[in-house]
Structures are given as structure tokens and as C-alpha cells.
Design a protein around this motif. Structure first.
Motif, PDB file in Angstrom:
ATOM      1  N   THR A 821     -18.885 -28.230 -47.333  1.00 39.17           N
ATOM      2  CA  THR A 821     -17.941 -27.521 -48.197  1.00 39.17           C
ATOM      3  C   THR A 821     -17.511 -26.184 -47.604  1.00 39.17           C
ATOM      4  O   THR A 821     -16.320 -25.904 -47.454  1.00 39.17           O
ATOM      5  CB  THR A 821     -18.563 -27.287 -49.587  1.00 39.17           C
ATOM      6  N   ILE A 822     -18.492 -25.344 -47.261  1.00 48.83           N
ATOM      7  CA  ILE A 822     -18.182 -23.989 -46.809  1.00 48.83           C
ATOM      8  C   ILE A 822     -17.507 -23.990 -45.441  1.00 48.83           C
ATOM      9  O   ILE A 822     -16.523 -23.263 -45.222  1.00 48.83           O
ATOM     10  CB  ILE A 822     -19.473 -23.132 -46.743  1.00 48.83           C
ATOM     11  N   ARG A 823     -17.995 -24.823 -44.531  1.00 51.17           N
ATOM     12  CA  ARG A 823     -17.416 -24.824 -43.178  1.00 51.17           C
ATOM     13  C   ARG A 823     -16.350 -25.908 -43.006  1.00 51.17           C
ATOM     14  O   ARG A 823     -15.234 -25.628 -42.589  1.00 51.17           O
ATOM     15  CB  ARG A 823     -18.512 -25.000 -42.138  1.00 51.17           C
ATOM     16  N   LYS A 826     -13.549 -25.693 -46.278  1.00 52.23           N
ATOM     17  CA  LYS A 826     -12.897 -24.411 -46.541  1.00 52.23           C
ATOM     18  C   LYS A 826     -12.812 -23.493 -45.327  1.00 52.23           C
ATOM     19  O   LYS A 826     -12.140 -22.453 -45.399  1.00 52.23           O
ATOM     20  CB  LYS A 826     -13.639 -23.690 -47.673  1.00 52.23           C
ATOM     21  N   THR A 832     -23.729 -21.498 -41.995  1.00 48.79           N
ATOM     22  CA  THR A 832     -24.030 -21.437 -43.429  1.00 48.79           C
ATOM     23  C   THR A 832     -25.141 -22.437 -43.737  1.00 48.79           C
ATOM     24  O   THR A 832     -25.221 -23.496 -43.111  1.00 48.79           O
ATOM     25  CB  THR A 832     -22.780 -21.736 -44.278  1.00 48.79           C
ATOM     26  N   VAL A 852     -24.260 -17.159 -45.755  1.00 47.30           N
ATOM     27  CA  VAL A 852     -22.939 -17.338 -45.163  1.00 47.30           C
ATOM     28  C   VAL A 852     -22.685 -16.146 -44.241  1.00 47.30           C
ATOM     29  O   VAL A 852     -22.853 -14.996 -44.645  1.00 47.30           O
ATOM     30  CB  VAL A 852     -21.814 -17.403 -46.219  1.00 47.30           C
ATOM     31  N   CYS A 854     -19.578 -14.631 -42.264  1.00 49.11           N
ATOM     32  CA  CYS A 854     -18.129 -14.821 -42.207  1.00 49.11           C
ATOM     33  C   CYS A 854     -17.425 -13.504 -41.890  1.00 49.11           C
ATOM     34  O   CYS A 854     -18.012 -12.430 -41.965  1.00 49.11           O
ATOM     35  CB  CYS A 854     -17.608 -15.374 -43.537  1.00 49.11           C
ATOM     36  N   ALA A 862     -15.854 -16.660 -49.562  1.00 54.07           N
ATOM     37  CA  ALA A 862     -17.157 -17.197 -49.192  1.00 54.07           C
ATOM     38  C   ALA A 862     -18.147 -17.098 -50.348  1.00 54.07           C
ATOM     39  O   ALA A 862     -18.891 -18.051 -50.639  1.00 54.07           O
ATOM     40  CB  ALA A 862     -17.703 -16.460 -47.973  1.00 54.07           C
ATOM     41  N   GLY A 865     -17.170 -19.599 -52.950  1.00 51.15           N
ATOM     42  CA  GLY A 865     -17.486 -20.958 -52.529  1.00 51.15           C
ATOM     43  C   GLY A 865     -18.947 -21.297 -52.674  1.00 51.15           C
ATOM     44  O   GLY A 865     -19.303 -22.380 -53.167  1.00 51.15           O
ATOM     45  N   MET A 866     -19.835 -20.395 -52.254  1.00 50.21           N
ATOM     46  CA  MET A 866     -21.262 -20.656 -52.394  1.00 50.21           C
ATOM     47  C   MET A 866     -21.670 -20.652 -53.865  1.00 50.21           C
ATOM     48  O   MET A 866     -22.457 -21.517 -54.301  1.00 50.21           O
ATOM     49  CB  MET A 866     -22.066 -19.616 -51.611  1.00 50.21           C
TER      50      MET A 866
END
Length: 979
Positions: A821-823, A826, A832, A852, A854, A862, A865-866
């Protein structure tokens, strides 16, 4: 990067007497199972070198220690072979080799392909367009089309297949002349694995491109924050003004990263990813005949092509030294670099041997004359060897009150001593013997085997493996006179690069700007037909092997001490440990006393005499105090056990106070503490401890500057003299029978009639997160680093199984939800993860941590998102199944042996368990369902407050953005470090 360096110096004096000329290392040929292979006589790895009809090199080394196989798939292409106008291309291609083919990674290739073709064309248009406004419009179209293409793609199917078959550590790296794909698989997954790899390299599709490019941007920005990386690049730039080692960086220039070409990447793949430029290297529990037949059948589709090797003009001799300053926020240091000749040359061999004469961790000139005498904070030397050239590196860090120039002068003095030959000739033979010992120990590790073979393939396609195997014997023939002559020729005043890493603001650091990216669909709950077929392939069962502490380990008594014993039936080496259930939390001076031990002697022997005595006995000792445990260990040749253990006893019980040594240690300690405050990793560690425990925490439980100043040598020596009077266990792994060992050690290691009582340890209470809060530390950096921490319930061994599967599913690894999801979706970070932490002892609590790293301008996205993942756990049935299978297969193929048996026993005891806890976890894991990890997530993580630990530049990260999360507390370095 490869360092051939002796660490923790142990000399095998007995081996030194071998006549090196008697051993022959010759290429031979043999046939087995219908395949012809080559091998080198007396190769300790017994490696078989096959060359298939299409030119693919396959190297197989059998090692039956555990039912696993380590794999490397090297390609002889790296930043050296990047096009001049597309630097960073090889590295970016490495990332894309995880994205799938037209058979996996896609829901419908026919529907996906038109969008990818359009993206290709858009990037070519983007590259050729100079007008910024027009480029932004093109990028909007790239972003839009990428979103459409992603609807037909499935992210991370490769990682999911590897996890399902029990793979560990799926990774890859790119460096100056190599790209290497790294795996570790269960031996019963070999057929699945070869099928997957054959498909992986058949027709890689460069999908999910712009989000992966953003991950590479992040990797570039991370390098801009690393002073060590700046030194690395500067070193190569000045040493190699012609060669691409110095003129092209692996990650690439910012300008080239901003203007990628998918067509150029594809062309590069077709040019270099050909069988006659690649290898498959395996070591482990395998049948060579079956394995080569399988690989040949699956990779026969590959066709050889002519390879245009990178052949630069030779570098001109360095006739004028280069001295440069590198600025950044970290601690001061210096690096002195000399250019070395090509791999397998006599110069490379002599340079490596010379580096160990300078620095081997115990008896080198830098070790004895600078480190042991505390003339600098630290110093070392080593060689980083490539195919065309190598780099001879000497590092040094100044102590308190010392300038970089003064530290450099001390290093230069040691080079003068070397050039004058003021060292014992026996040191050379002992270094070679130590390498042989390390080689012997390394043979048991499959990863060591494949790394060595892969290195030889990259440098010379494995054609000189006979020279690689013979290198230690060649070193053994080097005389002191020859080495001194080499040193005088190699080191002179005008042929080096000297880099001073100074504290200060780095000028001209420009990060890669964040482009607007709309999150793409990952289709995490979908599965391609190819994946179903791979996962559906049968695997022969592998039964787990559990420890039985009643039979795998033996017990005895030596005086008042309990003895824990495991026999060594393989060789004549031993490992002895005295383990105390006390540490720095019991006495802040204990860690310093053990550190002091390496700088002092006894009434009859100086510290240097003692180092040389251990060296001559082929043994080494280490003494270290952790927070709650202390270990004093001794290892080496069993035949010298009595002498070495007696020497250790004499040192600990009869060491003599040395005021000069204490003052030197205080100086270095103060400098090390100051340097820690300049290290962003240490700052983040301090911040997390503050987040977990509050103002009083294990990290800042340390001596103040005033307390260090007041330390008396007598206080430290008194601690050492009484050390063996505190309760401890005796742990032995070696060839001597238990009864004989217990008798001998009782005579040597005499114990008191009653144990002394240790001081009560300091207690630290974990905080309860009642509301969101932000702990912030300012650091001059491009990125922002964010940790979420939260303390959970008390330890319960019955929760380990569900915790392990949750970690595999949610936050640990490239196939986990957090990474996807994070990398992947998005493009918010290069790195992460998230993990539920299991405590080491029953009195502690479970805890949660996520991360994370970033760009500062991605901070809000970020965090959001987390937080969304922490509050809402996505359900992907296949991901869960893979996470569960991965855990089970890890246990099925894990083998705990040797001294690790005792370590496992003690670890289980700390958790309140008297048996192998892995068996319980394995049995419980089989029945765990998704609802179980969902319940864990809902109970422990969802809609819960967190402490956010943030290290970033306050010039780049807005305080108002942090305040949106919770109350912000900016912590000083004094608050964090306790001094």
C-alpha cells in the motif's frame, strides 16, 4: 561491495605449519547424470561448474546442514554498463524484475498491454520535452494512464509466490559491475522455484512503472542524507577519473532519474540479460544431477548473444594526491584511499594481505599502536576489490580534542612503520591461517558459499575459481621482505585520495522533487492463473525438527556454577561462555569495566603482551555487558584451551589499574558520546525509547559527563576482580567430553563458597499511550523518518503464533499489506514496515512499531496512509494463506545446532517455557484463521492512540502538520541521551 577482511582476529598457529606448496588447485572435468561439469581439486565447497548449451553458467555446491538452498542469480551488468545518458538504469531494471511477466502480475495481459504501450510512448515524449508546463501535462497523462493500467495488474505476485513456497529474504542489489538476485528456499521447493525464475526472466513486463520510479527517487534522497554514501561516491570519483567506477553512480543522477526511458531499460535488458552473461548459483541440500537437469530444461529457451564487455581505457597512474572536504551533519572522520590493481592480480593479493597487517581486529599495526593505545577513537583498514581495480581503504575517527589532521598523521606513521618492516614476520602466516579458519567456519553457511562463488563469476565468469580457491596458499608464500617491498612501492606521498568528513552544512544538495501520483490499484486479493499453477505444485513434506533440551544439551556442575554443554563433533574448536544474569542496569560501571579490560594488563603482563599471548594460542576473548546480561567468552583451538582459559582467569582476577589507560578511555568515550548525538539513527533510537518508556528510559540510563570524569581506575578494577564471584552459568561447545571439561574448568575457574549478591537492577515502566502525541528531533536531512510506537498487553506465549502470521501478512516483507500500500500503490516511501514485537522475557509486554521514511513533502500523505492501515485491515485471502504457509515452512526447515542450542534453551527459559516453544507456535499456527489476525488488529491497533517519533529537518517539516496528529514535544539531545 566485497571486503576480504579478518575480524575478531584468531590465528590458527597449527595450520601455519602447513606447506602451502603441496596443495594443488587444478581444473578437472567429470560427467554425472548425463551432464559434464568442471571442478577445482581441493575446493572446500566442492563446487560444480556447468555451462549449458546456451552459455548459462550454473554452479552447484552441496551442503546438507539444513533442508534449505541459498540462491544467487548474478548478471554481469551494473552501473558501469549504464548508458551515459541514462545512469541508474541497471538499478532501476533490478526493481522492475519483481513486477512480473505477461503471465503473472497481470489480471488480463491483453487488456493491460495497450495502456503500457501508451505509457512507453508518453515517457519518450516526456524525455524529449523541455518546456516544464508541457512536461507537467504529459506527466498528468502518465499518471492517469498508469492508474488505468494498474486496474489490470496484480502487485507483488512474485513476492507472494516466494512467501508461499517458504522463501526467505527475497532481495536484489545493483553495484558497479553486477546485478544480483538473492533468494533462500526450502529444498523441497526447488522445482517451483526454478519454474518461477525461468518465467521471471523470460519476458519481464515493466509495469507499475511510475510508482516504482518514485521509490527509486526516495532511495536517491536517502543517499543524499547519508554522509557515508557521499564519501563513497567522492572516493570513487577522484580515484577513477576515467573509469565508470567513479564517473557513473549506481542510483544515477537526479537529471537522469527525472527523465527515464522505458524503451532504454527494455533495450538494456535484452542486451545484458542473456544466458552467456548470467549464472545460477546454488548451495544447500540439493542433488546436483537432478538440479542441473531441471535448470537446463527450464532455461533452455534463453538464447546467447554477443556481449560487449565494458572495457575502459586504463586509468593513468596517480601522481598527485587529492585532498577534499566532505560536509554533513554526522561525526568527523577521515578516509584514505589508494587504487589497487585488478582482481586476481598479484597486487590485489598483496594489498589484501597488507590491509590485514595494518588491521585485523587484534594484532595489526593500527590495532595495537592506535586502537589499543587509544591514540584515536577508532581506525581500520581493508580492501574493496572489483574486477578492473580495487580500493585500499584506511578509516580513522579522531578522539576528543584531536583534529582530523592529527589523526591522519598518526595513520601515516603506521604506514611508515609498515614500510620499514617493523612488525613480526610470523604475523603474515598467522593472518593466512586466520583466513583459513574463517573459511572453515563459513563453509557451514550456504549464503557464504554462494556469495563467494557469485563474486568470482562477476569478476571473471568463474574462470579463475582455481585462483580464488588457491588465494590463501598464495598468501602463505608471501615473505615479509616481499610485502615490505610492496608497501614501499604502493604507499607514497602522491598517490592517494584523502577525504576529510567534516561537520557542517552540505552545499548544493538537491532532492528529487515529488511528482503528483494518484494511488494505483494493487489488486491484492486477486491471483493470476500462473500463480495458481505454481502454488498448486506439490512439495515433498519436510518435517520440522524440535529441540529436546533433555537430550540435545547436557548439564553438570563446576563448583557452584551450572554447566550447559553441547559436544562439537565436527572439528577441534571450542566456544566457552560465562553468562551472568546482570548487566548495566545493575551497575552503570560494569560495561565500562569490561571495556577497560581490553586496555590493561597484570603485574607480569602488559595489555599488549596479553593480546599477543592470546594470538599465539589461536584463541580470542570478548567481554560485554548488556542491560540485563553479561557474557565473557573465549574461543579457539581446543588443544590450547587450558592455557587460554588460565590466561583469561589471570587477566580478569589480577588485572592492574592503569590511570593512563583510563584517561584515554574517558577521552574516547566522551568523543563517542558526542558523535552519537550527530548520528540520526542513534537519535531515532533515543526517540523511540522515549516514546516507549518516557523520560526515564533504558537509552538515557547512563552516566553523566561529571560521573565519567569522576570514575576511578580502582573502581573499575575492583568490579573486574570480583566479576567471577557473582552467580553465572558456564556454557561450553567443544570436543572435550562433559565430565573431563567439568573437572578441568572447576580447577581453572575457581568459584567462591557463596555468590556475591548483585545490585538490584534499575526498573523501567512502559508508558500507556492515552492519546496521540508527537516526539520530534531536529536533524539536517532531506527525508523525514517516522516511527509509530504503542505498548500492548503482557506477554503470553500462546499469542506468538497469531503474532507471527499477522506480521507476515500485515507489515513484514515486500508482499505484506503495508509495503504493497505505502510503496507499491501510493509511492510514498522507499522503506516502510510494521511489526508486532514479541518480548524476550515473560515479564515484558508486546509492543507495536511501524515505520515510514519519506520526503518531507510526503509527510501528511504518509502518515494518513499508515494510519488508514492501522485503523482498517484490508482482507486479501491469498496474502493470508501465503503469510501462514511462510511461517509454517520457516519452522519446518529451521535447524538449531551447536552452541545455538544452549542459547535457545536460555531464551525459552526467559519466556517462562521449559521446552522448544517453536513446536507450540507451529501447532497453533495451523489452525489460525484470518478472523484471528483481524481480531488482533482490532483489539491492539485499530482506532488506538500512538506515539509518533519523528526525526526530520524543522526547515523542511512544518510544525503545524505535526500538530494535526497530536501534541508536539520537541526534545533536546540532552533529554534524549541523558548527557
Amino acid at each position: 561491495m566485497k571486503w576480504i577482511k579478518s575480524v575478531g582476529f584468531v590465528a590458527l598457529v597449527m595450520i601455519v605449519q602447513v606447506n602451502f606448496a603441496q596443495t594443488q588447485y587444478e581444473w578437472k572435468q567429470a560427467t554425472s547424470g548425463g551432464y559434464t561439469y568442471k571442478y577445482v581439486t581441493n575446493d572446500p565447497m566442492h563446487a560444480r561448474f556447468y555451462t549449458l548449451r546456451n552459455g548459462l553458467t550454473v554452479v552447484l555446491s552441496v551442503n546438507k546442514k539444513e533442508p534449505r538452498i541459498a540462491v544467487r542469480i548474478p548478471v554481469r551488468a551494473g552501473s558501469n554498463t549504464d548508458p551515459r545518458d541514462h545512469t541508474g538504469l541497471a538499478h532501476y531494471l533490478e526493481h522492475l524484475l519483481f513486477k512480473g511477466t505477461d503471465k503473472y502480475g497481470t489480471l488480463d495481459w491483453a487488456k493491460e498491454k495497450p495502456y503500457l504501450d501508451k505509457i512507453d510512448a508518453l515517457y519518450e515524449q516526456y524525455n524529449s520535452t523541455k518546456d516544464e508546463a508541457a512536461r507537467k501535462e504529459i506527466y498528468k497523462e502518465i499518471d492517469k494512464t498508469s492508474g488505468e493500467a494498474a486496474k489490470h495488474a496484480i502487485a507483488n505476485e512474485y513476492d507472494k509466490m516466494m512467501a508461499a513456497m517458504g522463501g526467505q529474504g527475497s532481495n536484489a542489489h545493483t553495484w558497479v559491475e553486477e546485478t544480483v538476485y538473492e533468494e533462500d528456499i526450502p529444498s523441497n521447493a526447488l522445482e517451483k522455484f526454478v519454474d518461477l525464475q525461468a518465467e521471471r526472466f523470460r519476458n519481464p513486463i515493466l509495469r507499475i512503472f511510475h510508482t516504482e520510479l518514485e521509490a527509486v527517487y526516495e532511495e536517491k534522497n536517502r543517499s543524499l542524507d547519508e554522509d557515508a554514501w557521499k564519501i563513497q561516491e567522492a572516493s570513487h570519483f577522484y580515484l577513477f577519473p576515467t573509469h565508470n567506477y567513479g564517473q557513473q553512480t549506481t542510483i544515477g543522477t537526479i537529471e537522469h532519474l527525472k527523465n527515464p526511458s522505458i524503451n532504454a531499460i527494455r533495450d538494456y535488458y535484452h542486451k545484458y540479460y542473456v544466458p552467456n552473461n548470467m549464472a545460477i548459483v546454488m548451495s544447500g541440500d540439493l542433488d546436483p544431477d537432478k538440479t542441473i537437469r531441471l535448470i537446463d530444461a527450464k532455461f533452455s529457451y534463453m538464447n546467447a548473444k554477443p556481449i560487449q564487455e565494458y572495457k575502459p581505457s586504463p586509468e593513468k597512474p596517480i601522481t598527485e594526491s587529492t585532498v577534499k572536504d566532505i560536509f554533513g551533519p554526522s561525526a568527523e572522520s577521515l578516509q584514505l584511499d589508494f587504487r589497487v590493481g585488478p582482481a586476481n592480480s598479484k597486487e590485489a593479493l598483496l594489498a589484501d594481505l597488507t590491509s590485514s597487517v595494518l588491521s585485523n581486529g587484534k594484532a595489526g599495526l593500527l590495532d595495537l599502536n592506535l586502537n589499543k593505545q587509544q591514540k584515536v577513537l577508532r581506525s581500520n583498514a581493508g580492501v574493496r576489490q572489483y574486477k578492473d581495480y580495487g580500493v585500499f581503504i584506511i578509516n580513522a575517527s579522531p578522539k576528543q580534542g584531536q583534529t582530523l589532521e592529527e589523526a591522519k598523521d598518526l595513520v601515516m606513521e603506521q604506514l611508515d612503520i609498515l614500510k620499514k618492516g617493523n612488525f613480526d614476520a610470523s604475523l603474515i602466516k598467522a593472518i593466512v591461517a586466520n583466513y583459513k579458519l574463517q573459511q572453515l567456519q563459513g563453509l557451514e553457511n550456504n549464503a557464504n558459499r554462494v556469495e563467494e562463488i557469485t563474486d568470482g563469476f562477476i569478476k571473471n565468469k568463474g574462470l579463475l575459481w582455481n585462483d580464488d580457491v588457491a588465494v590463501l596458499d598464495k598468501m602463505g608464500k608471501v615473505t615479509k621482505e616481499e610485502l615490505v617491498a610492496f608497501a614501499n612501492q604502493f604507499f607514497h606521498p602522491n598517490n592517494y585520495v584523502l577525504l576529510y568528513k567534516r561537520k557542517g552544512e552540505a552545499k548544493g544538495v538537491a532532492k528529487v522533487e515529488k511528482p503528483p501520483i494518484t494511488p494505483v490499484e494493487t489488486n491484492a486479493d486477486k491471483q493470476s492463473p500462473f500463480v495458481k499453477a505454481i502454488n498448486g505444485m506439490s512439495m515433498a513434506p519436510v518435517k520440522p525438527v524440535w529441540l529436546n533440551f533433555a537430550t540435545d544439551m547436557q548439564r553438570a556442575k563446576a563448583g557452584k556454577a551450572e554447566v550447559l554443554y553441547v559436544p562439537n563433533k565436527d572439528n577441534g574448536l571450542f566456544n566457552l561462555q560465562y553468562r551472568f544474569e546482570m548487566g548495566g542496569w545493575n551497575d552503570k560501571l560494569l560495561p565500562l569495566a569490561l571495556q577497560y579490560l581490553q586496555f590493561i594488563g597484570t603485574e607480569k603482563k602488559s595489555s599488549e603482551d596479553i593480546s599477543k599471548a592470546f594470538y599465539n594460542l589461536a584463541c580470542s576473548f570478548n567481554a560485554n555487558a548488556g542491560n540485563e546480561e553479561t557474557t565473557v567468552s573465549l574461543n579457539g583451538l581446543q588443544e590450547n584451551f587450558d592455557k587460554a582459559s588460565t590466561l583469561l582467569e589471570d587477566l580478569v582476577r589480577n588485572c592492574k589499574a592503569d590511570e593512563a589507560a583510563l584517561e584515554g578511555m574517558k577521552n574516547r568515550l566522551m568523543r563517542a558520546r558526542a558523535n552519537n548525538k550527530l548520528n540520526k539513527s542513534m537519535i531515532m533510537t533515543a526517540l523511540r525509547n522515549y516514546g516507549v518508556y518516557g523520560e526515564k528510559n533504558p537509552f538515557n540510563y547512563t552516566l553523566t559527563d561529571a560521573e565519567i570524569k569522576d570514575i576511578k581506575a580502582a573502581d573499575l578494577v575492583n568490579i573486574l576482580h570480583n566479576l567471577f564471584n557473582y552467580q553465572h552459568r558456564v556454557i561450553y561447545y567443544g570436543p572435550k567430553p562433559l565430565a573431563a571439561f567439568a573437572t578441568d574448568i572447576a580447577k581453572i575457574h575457581q568459584l567462591p563458597a557463596a555468590w556475591m549478591a548483585a545490585k538490584e537492577p534499575a526498573k523501567f515502566t512502559r508508558r500507556t499511550q492515552g492519546k496521540n502525541e508527537v516526539l520530534f528531533a531536529d536533524y539536517d536531512m532531506v527525508q523525514s523518518e517516522i516511527f509509530w510506537v504503542r505498548n500492548l498487553d503482557a506477554y503470553d506465549p500462546k499469542k506468538e503464533a497469531v503474532t507471527g502470521i499477522f506480521n507476515n501478512y500485515f507489515g513484514f516483507g515486500m508482499g505484506a499489506i503495508v509495503f504493497q500500500t505505502i510503496r507499491e500503490s501510493k509511492a510514498l516511501a522507499y522503506s516502510t514496515f510494521a511489526v508486532l514485537q514479541t518480548p524476550a522475557k515473560k515479564e515484558d509486554q508486546f509492543a507495536f512499531m511501524s515505520y515510514v521514511g519519506c520526503q518531507a513533502d510526503k509527510f501528511n500523505e504518509a502518515v494518513a496512509g499508515m494510519n488508514d492501515l492501522l485503523n482498517n485491515l484490508p482482507e486479501a485471502a491469498q496474502n493470508f494463506d501465503n503469510a501462514k504457509k511462510s511461517l509454517l515452512k520457516d519452522y519446518e526447515t529451521e535447524r538449531i545446532t551447536k552452541e545455538n542450542i544452549v542459547s535457545s534453551y536460555l531464551a525459552n527459559l526467559k519466556k517462562g517455557v521449559d521446552h522448544d516453544l517453536r513446536k507450540d507456535v507451529y501447532e497453533q499456527a495451523a489452525s489460525i484463521q484470518f478472523s484471528d489476525i483481524k481480531g488482533l488488529h482490532d483489539t491492539d491497533l485499530s482506532q488506538k492512540p500512538y506515539t509518533y517519533c519523528i526525526v526530520a529537518s524543522e526547515k523542511k517539516l512544518k510544525e503545524e502538520d505535526m500538530k494535526k496528529i497530536g501534541d508536539v514535544k520537541k526534545l533536546s539531545l540532552a533529554e534524549l541521551f541523558g548527557y
